[in-house]
Design an enzyme around this catalytic site. Structure first.
Site, PDB file in Angstrom:
ATOM      1  CG  HIS A  16      11.480  10.717  -0.664  1.00  0.00           C
ATOM      2  ND1 HIS A  16      11.883  11.379  -1.755  1.00  0.00           N
ATOM      3  CD2 HIS A  16      11.276   9.277  -1.401  1.00  0.00           C
ATOM      4  CE1 HIS A  16      12.053  11.353  -2.853  1.00  0.00           C
ATOM      5  NE2 HIS A  16      11.920  10.042  -2.495  1.00  0.00           N
ATOM      6  CB  SER A  27       9.054   7.063  -2.826  1.00  0.00           C
ATOM      7  OG  SER A  27      10.024   6.470  -4.274  1.00  0.00           O
ATOM      8  NE  ARG A  72      10.489  16.973  -2.163  1.00  0.00           N
ATOM      9  CZ  ARG A  72       9.842  16.563  -3.419  1.00  0.00           C
ATOM     10  NH1 ARG A  72       8.274  16.418  -3.162  1.00  0.00           N
ATOM     11  NH2 ARG A  72      10.816  16.003  -3.688  1.00  0.00           N
TER      12      ARG A  72
END
Ligand SMILES: C/C1=C2N=C(/C=C3N=C(/C(C)=C4\N[C@@](C)([C@@H]5N=C1[C@](C)(CCC(=O)O)[C@H]5CC(=O)O)[C@@](C)(CC(=O)O)[C@@H]4CCC(=O)O)[C@@](C)(CC(=O)O)[C@@H]\3CCC(=O)O)C(C)(C)[C@@H]/2CCC(=O)O
Length: 209
Positions: free
Chosen positions: A42, A16, A39
């Site tokens: 994500h 990812s 993050r």
């Protein structure tokens, strides 16, 4: 038919993050900010979010320093506080959400404000040097900014201000960005939310990945 899919959690995360780094435009971020932005993207599943993420100077250093010094993490909603990965907190930081405290409903009625805003009054003993994370409620962020206009109000080390939605979200984040009472991170516009906010906390608490 049996479906075949990636079953290794570490491999899923690695893939990812590689896809985000390949697809997103992260050039504007310093290295310590980039890790946090990746993050957040994500958690949102949204390449393009990076265009709305803003870090004020010194945010990553202040937020990480606060956690390393053992400061508490103050969260507006339990959806934020529950998402913090405790094993990342090397100083065993306290994670505090006062929204469901027994007194908050009466305080909100008295203040004629939301429970989310009233709950911040219970943060005062914990605010000095804390990492604040507001991921849901625009009224909480507005109330925090009003509290911080009082010079006697203790100051947090850093604020993650990412409330989501339509009423007050844009305005409260614009106000935080204009005031910058302490180093802060925001997602400009309507986007935001608990998941993105938790991701920012977890990234601050992590070593580079
Ligand atoms: C107006 C409110 C908004 N809530 C949003 C989005 C979500 N909220 C969820 C949940 C479960 C909770 N939201 C409360 C914080 C509740 N939400 C509000 C308030 C009415 C006012 C806050 C504000 O405007 O600043 C607020 C109640 C209050 O008096 O403060 C929550 C406490 C409600 C409750 O359960 O009683 C609760 C949080 C519980 C917790 O985690 O501790 C959602 C999951 C929605 C749902 O249940 O369907 C969702 C989560 C979004 C996220 O990522 O965090 C908005 C969109 C932020 C909205 C404010 C802006 C707007 O445009 O309406």
């Amino acid at each position: 038919m049996t479906y075949t899919y990636e079953t290794n959690g570490a491999a899923i995360y690695k893939q990812s993050f590689a896809m985000i780094r390949a697809e997103a435009d992260l050039a504007a971020f310093a290295a310590d900010e980039e890790q946090i932005a990746v993050r957040m993207i994500h958690a949102a599943g949204l390449v393009g979010l990076e265009q709305h993420i803003r870090f004020s100077p010194g945010f990553a250093v202040s937020a990480r320093g606060a956690l390393e010094a053992g400061a508490p993490i103050l969260c507006d909603a339990r959806m934020v506080s529950e998402g913090v990965t405790r094993t990342r907190l090397s100083a065993h930081n306290e994670v505090i959400c006062t929204l469901h405290h027994d007194d908050v409903r009466a305080m909100a009625a008295e203040m004629q404000n939301t429970r989310s805003a009233a709950a911040l009054e219970l943060w005062r003993p914990h605010l000095a040097g804390a990492l604040v994370a507001i991921g849901n409620a625009p009224t909480a962020l507005f109330h925090l900014l009003n509290m911080l206009q009082d010079p006697d109000c203790p100051r947090p080390a850093a604020i993650i201000g990412c409330p989501v939605g339509f009423v007050g979200a844009v305005e409260s984040k614009d106000a935080l960005w204009a005031d910058q009472p302490v180093p802060c991170c925001i997602v400009q516009g309507r986007l935001g939310g608990s998941a993105i906010t938790v991701a920012a906390i977890n990234a601050v608490a992590s070593r580079a990945e």
